[in-house]
Design a protein around this motif. Structure first.
Motif, PDB file in Angstrom:
ATOM      1  N   ILE A  87       0.926  -1.315  -0.137  1.00  0.00           N
ATOM      2  CA  ILE A  87       0.053   0.069   0.108  1.00  0.00           C
ATOM      3  C   ILE A  87       0.765   1.218   0.021  1.00  0.00           C
ATOM      4  N   VAL A 108       0.632   5.589  -0.049  1.00  0.00           N
ATOM      5  CA  VAL A 108      -0.395   6.663   0.029  1.00  0.00           C
ATOM      6  C   VAL A 108       0.488   7.886  -0.347  1.00  0.00           C
ATOM      7  N   SER A 117      -5.191   3.923   4.864  1.00  0.00           N
ATOM      8  CA  SER A 117      -6.480   4.630   4.318  1.00  0.00           C
ATOM      9  C   SER A 117      -7.002   5.355   5.321  1.00  0.00           C
TER      10      SER A 117
END
Length: 116
Positions: free
Chosen positions: A1, A3, A70
């Motif tokens: 992940i 970001v 998230s």
């Protein structure tokens, strides 16, 4: 992940521009998100105080260690011109550094194009 905290998002019918601080964060095995890149010209680079390798431990006083990326991103993003305080741990520095940045639009970092 991964970001990227430098993208703009239209919010509802108001088209309020939501922006970040121009930093790319990636999870670490130890829990905190690590700053891996700064967006050229973004608040984190221009206003200073954040460096690649820093570990993000708080946003506006909220402990984000071990928090899902998230869930962290919306804490960092906000309206243009508003301020956010990031708590970071830096190698060789004993105390948590509190870095206040003003959110501004930034270019989006795109992943490299695949080789043909």
């Amino acid at each position: 992940i991964r970001v990227t905290l430098g993208e703009s998002v239209a919010r509802g019918m108001q088209n309020e521009q939501i922006v970040g601080v121009g930093a790319v964060l990636e999870p670490t095995t130890s829990g905190p998100l690590q700053v891996t890149k700064l967006v050229p010209g973004g608040p984190a680079q221009v206003q200073g105080g954040i460096l690649p390798g820093d570990l993000l431990v708080s946003v506006n006083g909220v402990n984000v260690r071990g928090m899902d990326p998230s869930k962290v991103a919306p804490l960092i993003r906000g309206a243009v011109g508003t301020r956010v305080t990031l708590g970071v741990v830096r190698q060789g520095v004993t105390d948590i550094l509190q870095v206040e940045l003003t959110r501004q639009p930034t270019a989006r970092i795109l992943p490299p194009a695949p080789s043909p």
